[in-house]
Scaffold this active site. Structure first.
Site, PDB file in Angstrom:
ATOM      1  N   HIS A  16       0.854  -1.198   0.000  1.00  0.00           N
ATOM      2  CA  HIS A  16       0.000   0.000   0.000  1.00  0.00           C
ATOM      3  C   HIS A  16       0.889   1.247   0.000  1.00  0.00           C
ATOM      4  O   HIS A  16       1.352   1.691   1.046  1.00  0.00           O
ATOM      5  CB  HIS A  16      -0.920  -0.012   1.231  1.00  0.00           C
ATOM      6  N   ASP A  46       1.894   3.900   2.693  1.00  0.00           N
ATOM      7  CA  ASP A  46       0.810   4.722   2.154  1.00  0.00           C
ATOM      8  C   ASP A  46       1.333   5.997   1.467  1.00  0.00           C
ATOM      9  O   ASP A  46       1.199   6.154   0.264  1.00  0.00           O
ATOM     10  CB  ASP A  46      -0.188   5.068   3.278  1.00  0.00           C
ATOM     11  N   GLU A  71     -10.700   3.163   7.231  1.00  0.00           N
ATOM     12  CA  GLU A  71      -9.664   4.102   7.687  1.00  0.00           C
ATOM     13  C   GLU A  71     -10.377   5.259   8.386  1.00  0.00           C
ATOM     14  O   GLU A  71     -10.282   5.433   9.587  1.00  0.00           O
ATOM     15  CB  GLU A  71      -8.844   4.614   6.498  1.00  0.00           C
TER      16      GLU A  71
END
Ligand SMILES: [Zn+2]
Length: 322
Positions: A13, A265, A187
């Site tokens: 990710h 991320d 999230e």
């Protein structure tokens, strides 16, 4: 304590647009008439996140720009011990913005191929689509994905307050076409977003997914189905989804028996690359090398890498530990 940059890792990710070196952004910006300020300390919060996103979008314009950031991504990941990465890239958004749907993806693929040759990092792409954008663009994203073997998955990103339901048909078609599907969920929003992603959304992993803990029944379902979580501690702290690193839910997710993987991320924004993320987790939760190797193995297991590559990486992780 073994060297964490030597631990072979899969990075599942990470957004290419949020992994661009600041110095590169300044150079590309200057060439394209965009002023990129000096970085003034660590970024914080959503405002800075959106500001930087806009800046990156303004700067990236030519095939060389996209090729360069993809190539440098490989160099930076190699230095972190990343052996395999699934990089998210919002290809259709750049393509529409620049009036050439194919160019940004083609250039990124070029850069990744050159990066693999020079740095040995194997990369695949996940084409993401912002939930705030049109269903029509999501179909364009799927169309791009189907035309390139290096694209392994498509999925939704962006503000989770926007529902995933309008995109149901797109992701059903993606699965039928043999593509994987990975959505951001759990999230900012709670269990409902995860249920939607796992149900009609057809997701095979949860991008973040940390709010699964809000609902014990959902924890049990995710565990039984073996759905991996892409956990990004520094991003969660920076964007305010976890109170602090020490207060991050990662240990509770592990204790609940979930398949936890570690990713960055938005590494250019947090300033924390992948090995750094593992180091923070080690320091915050007192994990020994056996646990860190387990997290790395989970990343390989949860990846869409070909089985022979997975076998090789598992063997290399074992060699690191023993
Ligand atoms: Zn993300």
């Amino acid at each position: 304590m073994r060297d964490l940059t030597a631990l072979p890792k899969a990075h599942l990710h990470v957004h290419l647009e949020s992994a661009v070196r600041w110095a590169t952004l300044q150079e590309i910006g200057a060439a394209n008439g965009v002023v990129v300020p000096e970085p003034d300390g660590p970024l914080g919060g959503f405002a800075a996140f959106f500001e930087q996103n806009n800046l990156v979008r303004d700067c990236l314009r030519t095939p060389d720009d996209f090729r360069r950031v993809a190539y440098e991504f490989c160099a930076d990941e190699a230095a972190q011990g990343t052996r395999y990465a699934e990089v998210s890239f919002t290809a259709a958004a750049h393509g529409e913005r620049l009036g050439d749907l194919d160019m940004p993806l083609a250039a990124v693929l070029d850069g990744l191929r050159a990066g693999r040759a020079d740095f040995g990092v194997e990369c695949r792409l996940i084409l993401d689509h912002s939930r705030r954008r049109s269903v029509e663009r999501a179909w364009s994203t799927l169309d791009l994905a189907r035309r390139h073997d290096e694209v392994v998955a498509v999925g939704l990103a962006g503000d989770e307050a926007y529902p995933g339901d309008p995109f149901t048909e797109v992701f059903a078609a993606a699965r039928e076409a043999g593509l994987h599907v990975v959505h951001h969920a759990g999230e900012a929003e709670g269990p409902a977003s995860i249920r939607q992603a796992l149900g009609d959304g057809r997701t095979e992993r949860l991008g973040h997914g940390i709010r699964v803990l809000d609902d014990p029944d959902l924890v049990a379902e995710v565990r039984e189905r073996g759905v991996p979580l892409e956990v990004c501690p520094s991003s969660n702290v920076m964007l305010g989804f976890a109170p602090s690193l020490a207060g991050h839910p990662l240990p509770r997710l592990r204790d609940a028996g979930l398949l936890v993987t570690v990713s960055t991320d938005i590494p250019a924004m947090t300033g924390v690359p992948l090995a750094g993320e593992y180091a923070l987790v080690r320091d915050a939760f007192g994990y020994d090398d056996a646990v860190l190797a387990e997290l790395a193995r989970n990343g390989v297991t949860a990846s869409f890498a070909p089985e022979p590559l997975k076998d090789r990486l598992h063997a290399e992780i074992d060699a690191w530990l023993h």
